[in-house]
Design a protein around this motif. Sequence first.
Motif, short mmCIF file in Angstrom:
data_model
loop_
_atom_site.label_atom_id
_atom_site.label_comp_id
_atom_site.label_asym_id
_atom_site.label_seq_id
_atom_site.Cartn_x
_atom_site.Cartn_y
_atom_site.Cartn_z
N THR A 902 1.45 -1.27 -0.12
CA THR A 902 -0.20 0.84 -0.08
C THR A 902 0.88 1.41 0.07
OG1 THR A 902 -0.16 -0.20 2.27
CG2 THR A 902 -2.19 -0.79 0.91
N TYR A 903 2.44 1.31 0.19
CA TYR A 903 3.01 2.15 0.29
C TYR A 903 3.13 3.33 -0.76
CZ TYR A 903 7.11 5.33 0.68
OH TYR A 903 8.04 6.77 0.57
N ALA A 904 2.57 2.95 -2.04
CA ALA A 904 3.07 2.93 -3.71
C ALA A 904 1.08 3.89 -3.84
CB ALA A 904 2.57 2.01 -4.87
N SER A 905 0.13 3.15 -2.88
CA SER A 905 -0.92 3.69 -3.10
C SER A 905 -0.76 4.92 -2.30
CB SER A 905 -1.58 3.33 -2.15
OG SER A 905 -2.24 2.10 -2.45
N TYR A 906 -0.34 5.94 -1.61
CA TYR A 906 0.69 6.38 -1.27
C TYR A 906 1.30 7.58 -1.36
CZ TYR A 906 -2.50 4.66 3.15
OH TYR A 906 -3.90 3.99 3.46
N TYR A 907 2.27 6.83 -2.32
CA TYR A 907 3.07 7.64 -2.99
C TYR A 907 2.84 8.03 -4.37
CZ TYR A 907 7.13 8.56 -5.72
OH TYR A 907 7.70 8.71 -7.27
N CYS A 908 1.95 7.27 -4.81
CA CYS A 908 0.39 7.63 -5.70
C CYS A 908 -0.13 9.52 -5.54
CB CYS A 908 -0.47 6.98 -6.06
SG CYS A 908 -1.18 6.69 -7.48
#
Length: 1823
Positions: A902-908
């Motif tokens: 989910t880290y990629a979600s928040y990076y997005c």
Amino acid sequence: MDSAEDYFKKVIHSDANENASNDDKDSEKIGFIPTKADEESGSTSDSDEEDETSDKAEADVIKMLKEEEDREKETPDLDYHNAYSILTTEEGIHQASQTEGKDFSILQDKCDSQSPEIRRHLEFLKKLRLHSWASLSRAEYVSLLKDFVESEFFVIDGDSLLLMFLDTKTQYLNFFYQIECFLQDFTEKGAKYVIVFFKDAEQLYFPYPHFLSLRTALIEHLRHNTGTAVHTEFSNCLSSKWEIFLKKSYPYFIIVSDIGLNSLQTDFLSILIAHSLSKKVNVVLASGQEYDILRIYGYHVQSVYQHRLFFQKYQQDLRYACENLVRYKEPLMCLNEHLKLSLKSIQEEVHQTVHLLKKLWPKGSDIRRVVCVLTCAVGLKIYSNVLKNPNTSMGGKTKQSARGRSKPLSQEQAADLCRMQCLTVAFLLHMPLSQRAQIRIMKSCWTKQVLPLIKMQQLCTHFSLTQLSDTNGWKLDLTYLPDLNDDSLLRNIAHYYEVEYTKGLEFKKELGKEMENEYRCLWDTVTKLAAKYSFGDAFPIRKTSQLFLEQEQTLFRDYKEEIPKIGLISVKSDLVENYAGDVLKDLPVLESNDPAITSLIKYKEFDELRHWHSGRPLTEEYERVQRNADAQSKHPEERRQIQKLQTFYHFYGSTLENSASKFIVYKEDVSGNDSAAVKKTQKKHKSKAETIIEENNRRRKTEEEKKEQEQWKALCIPAEKEIKANITVGINKLEKLLKTLKSKSVKFSVEMTGLSACLDVWKKHCKEQGEKSKDLSKAVEVMRRIHVLLEKYQDLLEEPHLLKLTKYLRLLGFENLACSLSGQQKEGRLHSDHTISKYAIKVGPARFQLQYMDYYLLREERNDPDPRVQHFIPDTWQRELLDAVDNNESAVIVAPTSSGKTYASYYCMEKVLKTSNDGVVVYVAPTKALVNQVVGTIYSRFTKKLPDGLVVCGVFTRDYRNDVMNSQILVTVPQCLEILMLSPRCQKWTKRIQYVIFDEVHCLGGEIGAEVWEHLLVTIRCPFLALSATVSNPEHLTEWLQSVKRYWRHAEDKIERSSTISERNFTRKCKVKSKVPEQKKSYRVRLVLYEERYNDLEKYVCSLKGSDFIIEHCHPCAALTVNHIENYGIPSDLSLSPRESIQLYDAMVKVWQEWPRAQELDPEEFVSFKNKVVIKKPDVRKYEQELKKELSKWIVLGQRQKVNELLKHLKPKPVDCSEQEKWKHFASFVEKLHEMNKLPAIFFIFNVNSVECAARNVFLSLLRKQKSEQHPNTEREKEHLSDELRKVKKQLIKLNSRDTKKLSPRTMDNMTFLLSTKQQLERRLKRLTAIPSACTYADPKAVDEDTLRKIFHRVKFERRGYQQQMMALRGIGYHHRSMNAKERQVVEMLFRMGYIKVVTATSTLALGINMPCKSVVFAEDSVFLDALNYRQMSGRAGRRGQDMIGNVFFYDIPLPKVERLLKSNVPQLKGQFPLTITLILRLMLLAAKADDKADARAKALSVLKHSLMSFRKERYAAILKIYFMFSLQFLIKEGYLDQEGNPRGFAGLVTHLYYHEPSNFVLVSFLVKGLFHKLCQPIKGSTVFSDDVLETLVLILANLFGRKYLPACAMKYKRTFCQSKVFLEDLPKDFADAVKEYNTKVEENFAHFLLTTAKLADMEQEYRLPLSRTDFTSKKWHGSELASYLMDNTKSISAISPFACLSGVVDNNLLHGEIVNKAVLRSLGVNVTNCPLLYLNKYDNQGRKRPLNAYALDFYKHGCLVALTTDNWLVEGDAYHLLKDFSLLIKSIGTSLSELCDDPNDNVLLAFQQLGKIYAEKLESVK
């Protein structure tokens, strides 16, 4: 053809019919008394409804909880004595069982019903039936194949399978076809099952010879012609063999019928149900099952403790009953009421005749020939003997007919019948199914004289098949067992020879040479087998003129009901042409003057009459959802609400995220490419400012390092001492210190000091132990430090350090590792230390690292930081995700739970927030709980200053919304985003979306709402991220999504090229207004797969032995079997920990001592381990894979026995314990885990009541423990101090009320004294009331008191708030969906913060909720505990950064179930049937009403063209197009669309209720017909409506929108319920008539659809049985004049399965929905679930009505939620959610009507508004 319903009403329910009058008389006085548990749940909930306030004394709560638990501990038995008079009478059981024909029966001996034993037996049977009814009535309607993949397994009771498809006129082959369809539906969905026919059950079929022969043929067919496992070795369900089978296999469930052919069989099945449930095997009812493309649904009964109690209590009675039900003393067969003969004599004659036939046909033959000649020969011989010697022959007896009945058939007449039977079989042998399907449909029946002979032949068939099952080398072709006879064809032949053959020469038809030879061969064999009898030659076929068929009946079926002419109303629409143009050219179109077009429905008349505007646009659905205060609110109170909500989200988010909120700065110059940034980095010279900044940073770093060195200097010696005093505590403190340090050199010093201290501890331990066994965990700590130093600080290691490490390795006895390390060091041989042997570990270095270091082994981690990530170094796969976001690409991410996907979600999100103020990211979560969690995380992570009216985060769920259109990150559920995506008025907003994140995307394969996920994935134009931990076919999913993106690339190019001027203007306007920067477009979809969990999971099987717990490690390979490895291989995610790999190797060596590769795979010799100082996890994974390959290879090498032995060796051996004991010791089990340091833990329990009960159990156990340990006078002292404190407070209140200025010094002193006394008393009282640390699992250090107070304040005014607080203070919580959001959030926050350590929960915590823990415990079995849920739930175990390993405990879960969970793969994502009529209307509405027509059309086409079901399946794609066209026809005919495809009429109202198809269409039909206006008449002189009117309105709405079906057996007994009526009444007549009219139109339209799609069927498949693949397309047919004559060429069967045609089904039958599933061409993949019928009455397979649950109406009447749990068989939480949905629906309809009607005083409008208000108030009162 008689329906199953008619048959079961006539025959099966004879017992019930006999007592119908008794039921009616006793309907008032007879009732089923609720169990104590029911009564208690009522009283408990009533008491719970009283508010629990914080000033209530703890003692009151404790007392309440204690009383509740004591009541729950009771094990109530059912009270039966008020129900006896409605049960089957004694005569029904003990009278002679009779079949349909009076001239044929099987007689058994009567029993003495007056004997005490029999009377007791009858009384028990009454209890058994009622117990069965009470259990089955609570059945839940669920998807049976949630997760049946590979190794899942269940049992089908063979007799129940038979009963599902029995019919009075069952055509033999069609019967087998229906059964094979049923089994194939299971098989093709991945299910694994066995079919069991109990031997004793056969006895119950003798009164029904036709069914008996079918049963025997079915057993042999399934056994010989299919791969299905059939068991017939068990005598009955109480046999020891069956018990062993259940214990070994532990099926998921058993499919059983709850009703038999007669009361005997019903009781036999009831015993099977009672036994299965008592053995923890769940039951699924055979009746009421339905299926669609992906799933099969049925009534599921969960085995609970009461079932085991019943069986224990009545075990002897059950055995006695089972024996009596099948006890026969050689039953006799009665022919024509004149003659009787023994069944044994038939069996003996068959045996002799088979022996003769083997001599005549030594090479064997087709089974049809064999059975034909045997039944004819044996039948004729026995019949002739009985006729000639009625007094003596064959054990027969005579009986004079008092009424002089018709004479039986003569021997010659019987021979005539047999000749025609031989001719019929000759046709079956050669005539293809396509020709047989065209045979004319006969309605004439056999005469009464013929039936006895036919039934005797059916008994002969049974005995023949039984004899032939063991052929002893005689080669029989059993392929065509399902086609032994065709009664319809036989009757046709009989009619021909009886009526037509005698009319003249033109009617005398030739058989054809082939048929004549076949027939002659069969008849000649019959005469040879009955050589001593003279039955005549083969020709002529009829030698007598006896009539075999009843003449008064209609001979042939006529086709009065015709399907109207097929033709389409033309639709002029670009969307229609683009999507279905290729199929339209092949479909007929109606002329404009056709009556179907000229009579199209108009709403104008209704509108004018009622002052309505049916076509007026309605408000957007999202606007109707309750709006919380948002950023655009101006009212001060609303602004305060915003601040409160934001404060809470910040706090809630802080429990999810450790880092502080990041302030986002919007950079206007940031563009899609970073070329500017690249150029900037390429500058050769640094500016002066940059140089200064770098210098400052370097100086700061040096200062920090110096500070840390001084800090370590001070801590060094104390740290060493702590390690030496207690190595575990010391190392933990050392590691905490390391986390706080930044300087690498200081960390290195700390590690070196730690290493020296650990070695000293090990040396000391070795000296103390001497030759005794040593605690190797101390040596593990030494080796851990060496690993860390060599891996993380290699650049700081100098020669002295390496010498030290080499020395330490030698001290541990790892000479080879020391040499390896010194070799790297390029040093010569070092002198050995003489004391090495004292400290050496007597284990090889590789084995030591795998077996003892185990989860401490280092992972493969990157050391190079990524500038995009601040707080950790991302793995390679995580960087790939970040690259995808940077490149605006889409990605499918499949990675384990807690792996960091989910880290990629928040990076997005961060990227979009930085690049604009208008760009939007949408986060789609499957549940509201997950929505709240994501919102909290966003508040915790991001802060951004935005223009007024804009916010960072908005929320949209079905319950509430805020800042939907004015937020940059919208968090929502799929259904709500679909509303926005398909709304014509939200296009402008959808163009702002830059990314969509789909969390838990495996919901695409879920039961409910899966199609919505599909719609979203195909309608979004922007990139997306799709996240999941459990998708087994991600490649297929990615390919499908890539095809969608290709479509959008093409569509967007087309839109750019060919958009009209107005559309360009619209686009230009949007661009001018929007400040969303133009992003670099990418249509790529990446697949990112990562299978490695950071923490290994170790599984344990726990069982109770006495009062102690046996906790055994469960090796994953123990779950495997040889067959599973052969068929499916070893599952990819069945991973082993390093320790488990060593265990597997050791077991392999032990089992096969000559194993060739034993040396090669020895850990010390393995290539990846040899001489390796630091063995890492990837090295161990290679070793694990090699061992698994070798295990599979053993089977290939023929070592199956060795593999079996190996797996058995690894298998744990748990002990069974009773349910009562399990829960009684549950608190002790929790305490055991606490002692083992395995908390915090989540305990998954699937029953809501058990969840709360288990938590209370643990709570009370701690209370009792505290009470037993405290001083006896403590309570008295507490009371004394409380009284003193109360007095002091009272005095202080008096003094405080005075003016302090006027108080005398003495009074002031007194006041000071009282204040001091108060503080002292409070301190003493606090000490006394403090919970001792030994009596709580809570960690008081985890949360400060102020925070705890804030958290508890959230539930202060909740119904169970005080109870929840008391439990939380002991570190205990529970979590289930019946709790409100605040209660759940309190548990979640405290658990995450580490305060609560024990949480009992249902599956609500499985889906994405962030609640990591050390251990997960499965404390209860359930049908919902499947492979998917197991992986989701077990994934919570093992907190990254806190736990080195996760633990999974199975607490009294049967071992076979545990094994299946471990080895099953998760299901593959497959598409569902994607279209509904309402969806098509929504798409047409979008295309017609949107401002940007091109965009809307592209979205609609994407939904239509890109269903996952039709991906790469052209035939399905064509079927969907035709379905689309006929859906349009329905919409046009009903007036929802015009011929241009524009919406009209009540299209808006229907689409608002799209969740409820077809009820939405029916509601409109009621409205248009004026039925609501006729009903809704207010009380005279007012605008208020009477209770009767409103109740009727609720009844109508409940019939439309509250359709929850109960099993048919729920109506078996009349029960007086406490408050509810339970069974919903039928609609009022005028409304019911309107539904019938609607259904007629729908059925006609669906029939047209089926007729049109018939050409797409795979006819090669249609002529084969679906499971056995038996082919009926005869290649040898040369025609026959007689066969052609018997055909009816006027019969239309183009859309009917050829097998169904044999039972007389024709195209016209498609007008009846109940026939469709049995008749439709199977290869089309369409069934009646795709037809929007609203059934007025639904029937199960046995023709019994399935009642609707009246929960919505009952609640309206009594307003009591508890009554719905006691009476209506609902769980309280489920009941509340159902009522809430119903209440929202009434409100939604009322809102829509108010917008369509100009007259605010319209009666219908007022009635709905009044009802909505009343219903909402009633619901609010039970909250």
